[in-house]
Scaffold this active site. Structure first.
Site, mmCIF file in Angstrom:
data_model
loop_
_atom_site.group_PDB
_atom_site.id
_atom_site.type_symbol
_atom_site.label_atom_id
_atom_site.label_comp_id
_atom_site.label_asym_id
_atom_site.label_seq_id
_atom_site.Cartn_x
_atom_site.Cartn_y
_atom_site.Cartn_z
ATOM 1 C CB THR A 238 -5.054 3.671 3.838
ATOM 2 O OG1 THR A 238 -4.110 2.650 3.993
ATOM 3 C CG2 THR A 238 -5.952 3.559 4.554
ATOM 4 C CB SER B 157 -0.905 -0.140 1.214
ATOM 5 O OG SER B 157 -1.757 1.328 1.243
ATOM 6 N N GLY C 25 11.937 -0.819 4.725
ATOM 7 C CA GLY C 25 12.962 -0.970 4.148
ATOM 8 C C GLY C 25 14.051 -2.209 4.861
ATOM 9 C CG ASN D 102 -3.145 1.398 7.833
ATOM 10 O OD1 ASN D 102 -2.848 1.293 8.872
ATOM 11 N ND2 ASN D 102 -2.765 2.124 6.878
ATOM 12 C CE LYS E 175 0.805 -2.393 5.624
ATOM 13 N NZ LYS E 175 0.891 -1.576 4.653
ATOM 14 C CB SER F 36 -0.733 4.225 9.269
ATOM 15 O OG SER F 36 0.184 5.446 8.800
ATOM 16 N N GLY G 279 8.134 -5.971 4.637
ATOM 17 C CA GLY G 279 9.118 -5.880 5.584
ATOM 18 C C GLY G 279 10.361 -5.887 4.869
ATOM 19 C CB ILE H 164 2.721 10.339 3.182
ATOM 20 C CG1 ILE H 164 4.071 10.220 2.475
ATOM 21 C CG2 ILE H 164 1.497 11.060 2.186
ATOM 22 C CD1 ILE H 164 4.147 9.272 1.371
ATOM 23 C CG ASN I 157 2.348 -0.091 8.389
ATOM 24 O OD1 ASN I 157 3.217 0.732 7.745
ATOM 25 N ND2 ASN I 157 0.902 0.244 8.327
#
Length: 293
Positions: free
Chosen positions: A43, A17, A206, A119, A155, A122, A232, A69, A181
Site C-alpha cells: 500500500t 499486497s 493464514g 486499502n 479492500k 488494514s 484469506g 508492519i 484483509n
C-alpha cells in the site's frame, strides 16, 4: 485468461499486497518464474510511513501469523521506479488518512497497473485503513472521479458490518471488492505479560482465517454479486476452489508464500486446472456455484 472488471488477466492468481518486497530484480524474478496474473504492490500513501518497530511479525502456529508492519512504505516517491516494471501485471494498492489524501494518491497512480486497490481495512495504523472504512462510499466516489476508466477495487476486512460497508463501496462506484484483509488480534509474551508485537495488536492471517473468508465472500457475493478478488488462508488448490465457489473470480495468495515459498503458486494453479479438467468444468462454471440465490 481471466476477465475481471473488464481487465484481461493471464491467470486467476494474484500475489497479495505486502508479500513481495519493492525490489525491481526480485519482482522481475517473481513475474518470470511464478507467472501470477498480477502482483499487488504494498500500500502506497501520499507521504512515507515508517514501519512499526520490531517485532512486527510473529508466527502463531503452522500456516498462521500475526503482523503489524503498519503500512510502512516510501510514499509517492516510489512512483519513479514503477515505469521500469513491466514483466507482469500489477494491482496498485493505495491508502491514506482522509478522503482527500486517498484521492490525491489515486490521481498520482492512475497511469500505473491494471487495477487500483484502495486499502480501507488494514488494522495496523491508526487513522488509516480500517479507520477509513466508515467513509467507503465517499472514498470510492473520490477515487473514481480522478482515475477515469481505471478499475477500482475496495479492500475490506472481516467485520460484522461487512455487508453494509461493501454496499457503500459499491454505491460509490467500486468496480469490485478485495475480500478479506486480516483479522485484528493480539499475542501475549508470557514472560513479560505484555503484547509481543510493538504495536500491541496485529492482523491475523493464514489458515486460521480461511473459513471466515469463505463465509464473508459468500455473504457479499450473495447480496451484491460483485467482482471479487478473494484472499484469506489459501494454501492449496482446494482452498482456492472454495473461494471461487462462493464468488471470488481471482485468488490472492499471501501467507502461504511466507510459509512455503513461491513454489506454492504454480502448485495451486496446477491443482485447480487438474480439478477443472477432471470434473469437466470451465473456470466460469465454478464461480459462485456454492451460493444459493
Amino acid at each position: 485468461m481471466i476477465r475481471i472488471a473488464n481487465v484481461e488477466m493471464n491467470d486467476f492468481i494474484t500475489v497479495a499486497s505486502g508479500i513481495v518486497p519493492d525490489v525491481l530484480d526480485y519482482v522481475d524474478r517473481v513475474c518470470e518464474v511464478v507467472k501470477p496474473a498480477s502482483i499487488t504492490l504494498k500500500t502506497l500513501t501520499k507521504n512515507p510511513i515508517e514501519p512499526h518497530k520490531a517485532p512486527t511479525v510473529v508466527k502463531l502456529h503452522d500456516g498462521c501469523y500475526i503482523n503489524a508492519i503498519g503500512l510502512g512504505n516510501p510514499g509517492l516517491e516510489f512512483l519513479k521506479y514503477m515505469n521500469r516494471w513491466g514483466k507482469c501485471q500489477f494491482i496498485v494498492s493505495i491508502g491514506g488518512s482522509s478522503v482527500k489524501e486517498i484521492s490525491e494518491v489515486a490521481s498520482k497512480v492512475k497511469n500505473f497497473g491494471e487495477i487500483i486497490e484502495v486499502n480501507l481495512s488494514s488494522p495496523n495504523r491508526r487513522g488509516f485503513g480500517e479507520s477509513m472504512s466508515a467513509y467507503a462510499k465517499e472514498v470510492t466516489q473520490a477515487v473514481k472521479d480522478v482515475v477515469g476508466n481505471k478499475p477500482v477495487f475496495i479492500k475490506l476486512g472481516p467485520w460484522d458490518s461487512i455487508l453494509e460497508i461493501a454496499g457503500k463501496a459499491l454505491e460509490g462506484g467500486a468496480d469490485g471488492l478485495t475480500l478479506i484483509n486480516t483479522l485484528k488480534g493480539m499475542k501475549i509474551d508470557l514472560n513479560s505479560l505484555s503484547p509481543i508485537l510493538s504495536y500491541g495488536t496485529g492482523g491475523i492471517s493464514g489458515k486460521c482465517i480461511h473459513s471466515l473468508a469463505v463465509r464473508i465472500i459468500h455473504d457479499v457475493y450473495k447480496e451484491y454479486n460483485p467482482e471479487i478478488i478473494g484472499i484469506g488462508g489459501v494454501f492449496s488448490w482446494e482452498d482456492a476452489i472454495e473461494l471461487m465457489s462462493v464468488g471470488a473470480k481471482m485468488i490472492g495468495i499471501g501467507t502461504a508464500i511466507l510459509e512455503l515459498g513461491l513454489a506454492i503458486v504454480p502448485k495451486i494453479r496446477e491443482g485447480v486446472e487438474e480439478y477443472l479438467a477432471e470434473k469437466g468444468l470451465r473456470f466460469c462454471d465454478v464461480i459462485g456455484k456454492a451460493v444459493r440465490k
